[in-house]
Design a protein around this motif. Structure first.
Motif, mmCIF file in Angstrom:
data_model
loop_
_atom_site.group_PDB
_atom_site.id
_atom_site.type_symbol
_atom_site.label_atom_id
_atom_site.label_comp_id
_atom_site.label_asym_id
_atom_site.label_seq_id
_atom_site.Cartn_x
_atom_site.Cartn_y
_atom_site.Cartn_z
ATOM 1 N N CYS A 249 38.175 50.325 43.756
ATOM 2 C CA CYS A 249 38.131 50.187 42.289
ATOM 3 C C CYS A 249 39.298 49.365 41.751
ATOM 4 N N SER A 250 38.948 48.318 40.955
ATOM 5 C CA SER A 250 39.987 47.467 40.369
ATOM 6 C C SER A 250 40.439 47.979 39.010
ATOM 7 N N GLY A 251 39.735 48.973 38.488
ATOM 8 C CA GLY A 251 40.116 49.531 37.181
ATOM 9 C C GLY A 251 39.641 48.699 35.999
ATOM 10 N N CYS A 252 38.630 47.860 36.186
ATOM 11 C CA CYS A 252 38.177 46.966 35.106
ATOM 12 C C CYS A 252 37.464 47.703 33.971
ATOM 13 N N LYS A 253 36.935 48.896 34.232
ATOM 14 C CA LYS A 253 36.241 49.761 33.267
ATOM 15 C C LYS A 253 34.933 49.172 32.728
ATOM 16 N N CYS A 255 32.198 49.770 33.988
ATOM 17 C CA CYS A 255 31.279 50.907 34.093
ATOM 18 C C CYS A 255 31.242 51.693 32.780
ATOM 19 N N HIS A 266 35.543 55.782 34.778
ATOM 20 C CA HIS A 266 36.709 55.407 35.590
ATOM 21 C C HIS A 266 37.662 56.590 35.792
ATOM 22 N N CYS A 290 29.137 47.359 38.229
ATOM 23 C CA CYS A 290 30.441 47.403 38.902
ATOM 24 C C CYS A 290 30.640 46.158 39.775
ATOM 25 N N PRO A 291 31.611 45.321 39.432
ATOM 26 C CA PRO A 291 31.782 44.066 40.170
ATOM 27 C C PRO A 291 32.239 44.279 41.617
ATOM 28 N N ASP A 292 32.869 45.428 41.866
ATOM 29 C CA ASP A 292 33.359 45.699 43.228
ATOM 30 C C ASP A 292 32.341 46.472 44.071
ATOM 31 N N ASN A 294 31.472 49.405 43.780
ATOM 32 C CA ASN A 294 32.258 50.590 44.077
ATOM 33 C C ASN A 294 31.473 51.884 43.861
ATOM 34 N N LEU A 295 30.429 51.782 43.005
ATOM 35 C CA LEU A 295 29.709 53.004 42.616
ATOM 36 C C LEU A 295 28.364 53.125 43.325
HETATM 37 S S1 SF4 Z 1 33.307 48.991 37.072
HETATM 38 FE FE1 SF4 Z 1 33.727 49.512 39.210
HETATM 39 S S2 SF4 Z 1 35.669 48.502 39.654
HETATM 40 FE FE2 SF4 Z 1 35.483 48.548 37.432
HETATM 41 S S3 SF4 Z 1 36.529 50.486 36.821
HETATM 42 FE FE3 SF4 Z 1 34.364 50.954 37.079
HETATM 43 S S4 SF4 Z 1 34.231 51.705 39.182
HETATM 44 FE FE4 SF4 Z 1 36.189 50.596 39.042
#
Ligand code: SF4
Ligand code: SF4
Ligand code: SF4
Length: 312
Positions: A249-253, A255, A266, A290-292, A294-295
């Motif tokens: 997770c990059s923390g971009c929010k 999501c 997040h 989610c760009p990574d 991650n979810l």
């Molecule tokens: S969109 Fe993905 S990468 Fe960005 S905060 Fe949410 S879980 Fe983390």
């Protein structure tokens, strides 16, 4: 296809839920009528999940809208209005009092039991009220209002139960059937049609007004829907939830920006927890954006004990 893995848990758990229900009705209750309906609803929802996972971003909401419209309209128009059954919460309560297992009881039973397995997926993939509300212009994360508004849906549920209690137990009101041999059965009742039309008219009208006043398509779900109270209770223990790979997770929010339930997605993921919120509508938006990557959806037991919501 790799993308499908992130959604597989929801598809599998939905198939398990409807299969278990079909087997229960067919072999335990010896009642076969609901089985084709379960198979059809399961097919519609799972097709929706698969298409959501595979389609490009700009087409992704189409299968979710389609699933809600097909399932919602089948229940509301075909079973409700044409079949003269009250699928509103009052119809469910009435049949419970009457001790009659009809369509509305099966419908609410499936919604409540389903919420224990796949959370509030009904709210994104089946609900006929949301089928309309989701076409309104305010479909992004809109913060929850502070104050006592959050108690309104509990009051609404209590009023619904109260009205049915008074009409059934005090006024001894029995819905007159169009069939002279049936007097207790609110099913197939002309009165049921009036209730369905008036009740849903109220839901749609208040839902649309609330959406525009609060600039939030899901304001009705957040503050006024009595069904949400029942589904929230089940989804405290929902097995299927949004999960994350914390290290990615990059923390971009992003999501959070697409969450119609205004959940601090997040905050859950950064603390290494699944999104254990009874407000999660299993819309899958957060997973898709989610760009990574991650979810994803996972199956496990993690009761929703503390809500993390974006409150204004
Ligand atoms: S969109 Fe993905 S990468 Fe960005 S905060 Fe949410 S879980 Fe983390
Ligand atoms: S909260 Fe109520 S109106 Fe909203 S989607 Fe769920 S059941 Fe439908
Ligand atoms: S947490 Fe994700 S799946 Fe749940 S309502 Fe929000 S965006 Fe939808």
């Amino acid at each position: 296809m790799k993308n499908m893995k992130r959604y597989a848990a929801l598809i599998i758990m939905t198939i398990i839920t409807f299969t278990a229900a079909s087997l229960f009705f067919a072999f335990v209750l010896k009642e076969f009528a609901p089985v084709p309906v379960f198979i059809f609803f399961c097919t519609v929802q799972c097709t929706g999940f698969v298409l959501f996972a595979l389609l490009p971003e700009k087409f992704r909401t189409i299968p979710r809208h389609a699933s809600k419209i097909i399932i919602g309209m089948m229940l509301l128009v075909i079973a409700g209005v044409l079949g003269r059954q009250n699928f509103q919460i009052e119809g469910f309560v009435y049949l419970l009092f009457a001790g009659f297992v009809g369509g509305p009881v099966i419908h609410f039973g499936m919604k409540i039991i389903g919420s224990l397995v796949t959370g509030r997926s009904w709210c994104s993939w089946g609900c006929w009220t949301a089928a309309v509300l989701d076409f309104l212009p305010y479909n992004r994360n809109t913060k929850w209002k502070r104050g006592s508004l959050k108690y309104l849906r509990y009051v609404h549920l209590a009023l619904s139960i109260g009205i049915v209690s008074v009409t059934y137990f005090v006024l001894r009101h029995v819905m007159q059937s169009t069939n002279p041999d049936q007097t207790i059965n609110w099913q197939e009742s002309a009165s049921a049609v009036y209730w369905v039309v008036a009740g849903n008219g109220f839901y749609y009208l208040s839902g649309i007004i609330l959406a525009f006043v609060m600039k939030d398509n899901r304001a009705f779900c957040k503050y006024l829907c009595p069904v949400a109270v029942l589904l929230k209770a089940g989804s405290i223990f929902a097995l299927t939830r949004v999960d994350s790979i914390k290290t990615k997770c990059s923390g971009c929010k992003k999501c959070e920006s697409v969450c119609p339930a205004s959940i601090k997605v997040h905050s859950y993921t950064e603390s290494g927890r699944r999104v254990a919120s009874t407000e999660c509508l299993i819309c899958l938006n957060c997973i898709a954006v989610c760009p990574d990557k991650n979810l994803y959806l996972s199956v496990g037991f993690e009761p929703a004990v503390k809500e993390k919501l974006n409150i204004g």
